[in-house]
Design a protein around this motif. Structure first.
Motif, PDB file in Angstrom:
ATOM      1  N   TYR A 196      -9.173  -2.615   5.262  1.00 59.75           N
ATOM      2  CA  TYR A 196      -9.093  -3.820   4.437  1.00 59.75           C
ATOM      3  C   TYR A 196      -9.927  -4.944   5.033  1.00 59.75           C
ATOM      4  O   TYR A 196     -10.331  -4.881   6.214  1.00 59.75           O
ATOM      5  CB  TYR A 196      -7.647  -4.269   4.284  1.00 59.75           C
TER       6      TYR A 196
ATOM      7  N   TYR B   7     -12.779   1.809   2.633  1.00 59.95           N
ATOM      8  CA  TYR B   7     -12.300   3.043   3.261  1.00 59.95           C
ATOM      9  C   TYR B   7     -13.370   3.645   4.169  1.00 59.95           C
ATOM     10  O   TYR B   7     -14.515   3.847   3.779  1.00 59.95           O
ATOM     11  CB  TYR B   7     -11.884   4.072   2.209  1.00 59.95           C
TER      12      TYR B   7
ATOM     13  N   LYS C 109       0.829  -1.209   0.000  1.00 60.77           N
ATOM     14  CA  LYS C 109       0.000   0.000   0.000  1.00 60.77           C
ATOM     15  C   LYS C 109       0.858   1.252   0.000  1.00 60.77           C
ATOM     16  O   LYS C 109       0.600   2.199  -0.744  1.00 60.77           O
ATOM     17  CB  LYS C 109      -0.945   0.022   1.199  1.00 60.77           C
ATOM     18  N   GLN C 110       1.891   1.278   0.815  1.00 60.60           N
ATOM     19  CA  GLN C 110       2.782   2.427   0.834  1.00 60.60           C
ATOM     20  C   GLN C 110       3.550   2.547  -0.476  1.00 60.60           C
ATOM     21  O   GLN C 110       3.831   3.650  -0.941  1.00 60.60           O
ATOM     22  CB  GLN C 110       3.734   2.318   2.026  1.00 60.60           C
TER      23      GLN C 110
ATOM     24  N   SER D 224      -6.463   1.959  -0.781  1.00 58.91           N
ATOM     25  CA  SER D 224      -7.237   0.970  -0.026  1.00 58.91           C
ATOM     26  C   SER D 224      -8.274   0.292  -0.908  1.00 58.91           C
ATOM     27  O   SER D 224      -8.438  -0.936  -0.884  1.00 58.91           O
ATOM     28  CB  SER D 224      -7.930   1.635   1.174  1.00 58.91           C
TER      29      SER D 224
ATOM     30  N   ASN E 290      -4.555   7.768  -0.393  1.00 63.54           N
ATOM     31  CA  ASN E 290      -4.935   6.819   0.649  1.00 63.54           C
ATOM     32  C   ASN E 290      -6.275   6.123   0.374  1.00 63.54           C
ATOM     33  O   ASN E 290      -6.404   4.916   0.535  1.00 63.54           O
ATOM     34  CB  ASN E 290      -4.992   7.544   1.996  1.00 63.54           C
TER      35      ASN E 290
ATOM     36  N   GLN F  45      -0.586   2.658   8.734  1.00 65.87           N
ATOM     37  CA  GLN F  45       0.589   2.402   7.919  1.00 65.87           C
ATOM     38  C   GLN F  45       1.169   3.740   7.499  1.00 65.87           C
ATOM     39  O   GLN F  45       0.498   4.532   6.834  1.00 65.87           O
ATOM     40  CB  GLN F  45       0.239   1.583   6.676  1.00 65.87           C
TER      41      GLN F  45
ATOM     42  N   PRO G 110      -2.956  -5.115   2.185  1.00 62.97           N
ATOM     43  CA  PRO G 110      -2.119  -3.907   2.185  1.00 62.97           C
ATOM     44  C   PRO G 110      -0.830  -4.092   2.965  1.00 62.97           C
ATOM     45  O   PRO G 110       0.114  -3.306   2.801  1.00 62.97           O
ATOM     46  CB  PRO G 110      -3.021  -2.859   2.845  1.00 62.97           C
TER      47      PRO G 110
ATOM     48  N   THR H 293      -5.368   2.600   7.163  1.00 69.39           N
ATOM     49  CA  THR H 293      -5.584   1.634   6.097  1.00 69.39           C
ATOM     50  C   THR H 293      -6.807   0.789   6.458  1.00 69.39           C
ATOM     51  O   THR H 293      -6.959   0.365   7.603  1.00 69.39           O
ATOM     52  CB  THR H 293      -4.360   0.707   5.952  1.00 69.39           C
TER      53      THR H 293
END
Length: 270
Positions: A264, A238, A156-157, A174, A170, A257, A184, A262
């Protein structure tokens, strides 16, 4: 924070009112934004705005001898208003057009920017190191998989890194990972090429859908005409902590994160 779909929506909103218009005046009420509004922005007066485009989260107004770079920051918006409309408290900059309309930057937090450059835009220091646009052919599974090979950071990052690909903020990171079924938390270099095929396609689909629906209305974002976007009504993960997953009914989880939240589904995303 306005993300790529919101910025693209803004570009599309202001372009019909701006392209081909001569700038009659530049009104700066508050010069102390993320970076000071440059004095030479006044050079824009008398010039024609030839095109309105976007690179990453920058709105670009290409004029005769340079380019205005606009960034919406954390809470900014651009609106098309009547030139004589009295400004509100956080209306910091107006580009007054010969049509009698103005492009107005409204930015309560003052993290946005209005810059002027005469160098080729691709060479500007804020632009030159950016990754490809996610909706172009340059952003594909081969590129993303190759870029990930030496990156152990969470995926994810990784996809939120603007030097890897621009505009996957962001919210959309997600949502894209959920659509692709990828956790993620998985390391970027532990994601297979086949799964990067899924992820690149998911990123393109999520962003294209958000653009088509006018962006996501969060915090202070509104479109150029003052209308909100509607994509948040279709968010799958999200902001849905502990709500049931739309696919399996397991509770949506929330973690931190890189100082960002985050969201999920631990059942659907592996």
């Amino acid at each position: 924070m306005p993300e790529l779909p919101e910025v693209e929506t803004t570009c599309r909103g202001i372009a019909p009112h701006t392209e081909g218009q001569v700038v009659r005046d530049v009104v700066v009420r508050q010069a102390q934004l993320r970076w000071p509004v440059p004095d030479d922005l006044q050079d824009l007066v008398g010039q024609t705005v030839n095109t309105v485009s976007r690179r990453a989260k920058y709105v670009l107004l290409e004029a005769d001898t340079g380019t205005v770079m606009l960034h919406l920051g954390m809470s900014g918006s651009l609106r098309i208003v009547e030139a004589g409309l009295a400004p509100e408290k956080h209306d910091h900059v107006d580009l007054v057009l010969a049509s009698g309309k103005s492009i107005r930057l409204h930015d309560p937090r003052r993290f946005g920017a209005v810059l002027w450059t005469q160098q080729p835009i691709a060479q500007h220091k804020l632009i030159q190191h950016l990754g490809p646009e996610p909706l172009t052919d340059a952003f594909n599974a081969e590129y993303l998989h190759a870029s990930a090979q030496k990156r152990s950071v969470a995926v994810k990052q990784f996809i939120m890194d603007a030097q890897v690909v621009v505009g996957v903020g962001n919210i959309y990171a997600s949502e894209s990972l959920f659509m692709a079924g990828i956790s993620p938390k998985r390391a970027a270099n532990k994601v297979s090429k086949a799964r990067y095929v899924q992820l690149t396609e998911s990123i393109k689909q999520v962003l294209a859908r958000a653009i088509a629906q006018g962006g996501t209305t969060l915090r202070d974002f509104v479109q150029a005409e003052g209308k909100p976007g509607y994509f948040q009504q279709q968010l799958n993960v999200y902001g849905r902590t502990n709500e049931p997953c739309r696919l399996c009914a397991a509770p949506i989880k929330q973690i931190k994160q890189g100082q960002r939240s985050t969201f999920y589904c631990s059942n659907c995303q592996k």
